[in-house]
Scaffold this motif. Sequence first.
Motif, PDB file in Angstrom:
ATOM      1  N   ILE A  95       6.580 -56.240  60.153  1.00  0.00           N
ATOM      2  CA  ILE A  95       7.114 -54.806  60.804  1.00  0.00           C
ATOM      3  C   ILE A  95       6.952 -53.697  60.645  1.00  0.00           C
ATOM      4  N   ILE A  96       6.271 -53.243  60.242  1.00  0.00           N
ATOM      5  CA  ILE A  96       5.377 -51.017  59.327  1.00  0.00           C
ATOM      6  C   ILE A  96       4.344 -51.778  60.758  1.00  0.00           C
ATOM      7  N   ARG A  97       3.844 -52.993  60.946  1.00  0.00           N
ATOM      8  CA  ARG A  97       2.658 -53.053  61.803  1.00  0.00           C
ATOM      9  C   ARG A  97       3.213 -53.095  63.017  1.00  0.00           C
ATOM     10  N   TYR A  98       3.866 -53.454  63.798  1.00  0.00           N
ATOM     11  CA  TYR A  98       4.956 -53.078  64.904  1.00  0.00           C
ATOM     12  C   TYR A  98       4.718 -51.400  65.239  1.00  0.00           C
ATOM     13  N   TYR A  99       4.870 -50.995  64.328  1.00  0.00           N
ATOM     14  CA  TYR A  99       5.008 -49.579  64.825  1.00  0.00           C
ATOM     15  C   TYR A  99       3.839 -48.579  64.400  1.00  0.00           C
ATOM     16  N   PHE A 100       3.215 -49.477  63.872  1.00  0.00           N
ATOM     17  CA  PHE A 100       1.126 -48.631  63.432  1.00  0.00           C
ATOM     18  C   PHE A 100       0.776 -50.212  64.500  1.00  0.00           C
ATOM     19  N   PRO A 101       0.348 -50.122  65.630  1.00  0.00           N
ATOM     20  CA  PRO A 101      -0.574 -51.522  66.522  1.00  0.00           C
ATOM     21  C   PRO A 101      -1.604 -51.331  65.838  1.00  0.00           C
ATOM     22  N   LEU A 102      -2.835 -51.838  66.405  1.00  0.00           N
ATOM     23  CA  LEU A 102      -4.036 -51.628  66.916  1.00  0.00           C
ATOM     24  C   LEU A 102      -4.693 -51.929  68.220  1.00  0.00           C
ATOM     25  N   LYS A 103      -3.767 -51.091  68.977  1.00  0.00           N
ATOM     26  CA  LYS A 103      -3.855 -51.099  70.651  1.00  0.00           C
ATOM     27  C   LYS A 103      -5.563 -50.262  70.958  1.00  0.00           C
ATOM     28  N   TYR A 109     -12.094 -50.427  71.450  1.00  0.00           N
ATOM     29  CA  TYR A 109     -12.574 -49.196  71.541  1.00  0.00           C
ATOM     30  C   TYR A 109     -13.103 -48.426  70.297  1.00  0.00           C
ATOM     31  N   VAL A 110     -11.709 -47.984  69.662  1.00  0.00           N
ATOM     32  CA  VAL A 110     -12.072 -47.800  68.557  1.00  0.00           C
ATOM     33  C   VAL A 110     -12.865 -47.757  67.270  1.00  0.00           C
ATOM     34  N   PHE A 125      -9.516 -55.345  62.857  1.00  0.00           N
ATOM     35  CA  PHE A 125      -9.118 -54.925  61.986  1.00  0.00           C
ATOM     36  C   PHE A 125      -8.775 -56.034  60.977  1.00  0.00           C
ATOM     37  N   SER A 126      -9.525 -56.468  59.633  1.00  0.00           N
ATOM     38  CA  SER A 126      -8.533 -57.692  59.443  1.00  0.00           C
ATOM     39  C   SER A 126      -6.939 -56.843  58.352  1.00  0.00           C
ATOM     40  N   GLN A 127      -6.201 -58.128  59.135  1.00  0.00           N
ATOM     41  CA  GLN A 127      -4.896 -58.038  57.838  1.00  0.00           C
ATOM     42  C   GLN A 127      -5.078 -58.489  57.304  1.00  0.00           C
TER      43      GLN A 127
END
Length: 190
Positions: free
Chosen positions: A24-32, A36-37, A188-190
């Motif tokens: 759920i938290i990942r939904y609000y803190f995405p890896l869009k 490029y990052v 990023f690894s989860q």
Amino acid sequence: MRKFISKIVVILLVVIAVLFSKNIIRYYFPLKYSNYVVKYSQEYNLDPHFVMAVIKTESNFNPNVRSSKNAVGLMQITPDTAGWAAREMNIGNFNYGMLNDPKFNIMMGCWYLNNLNREFNGNKKLVLAAYNGGRGNVQKWLKDSQHSTDGKNLYYIPFKETDKYIKRVEVNYKVYKYLYLKIDTGTFSQ
């Protein structure tokens, strides 16, 4: 045996709750824009979690956002900063429309963070203060005993917006570090 099974069920429920809440938290803190990052974080010697936190704070990953100060894109780069950075980066064909391109915006934002990182000797609080409030203001604050006792650290930031900004980036950084522990093969690894 019944107590043992009850304990196992409780442990499984706790594990499921923790995993579910992380998702759920990942939904609000995405890896869009993570490709490029990662690329430009590596190129400019930055922690990609830090860059993600800056983007989250600046634009919440909306590449089309424009601030009241005319800052543009994911990393909210102002035209003045962009023009200066383009000259410093030897980008001869620069135009302000390029700031709307996520790849270019992240590249320039990472270059600028690295530039501030070198100027402020890796002090993330000073880097963030300069990114938000201006490097000239930070240099002035460091020379003022009302804001700094040693000329190297700020204990008081007179711009409330900048103080809040630093705190938001720091929280977002901790969340990104918690959710995405390390980087493997460019993602990023989860």
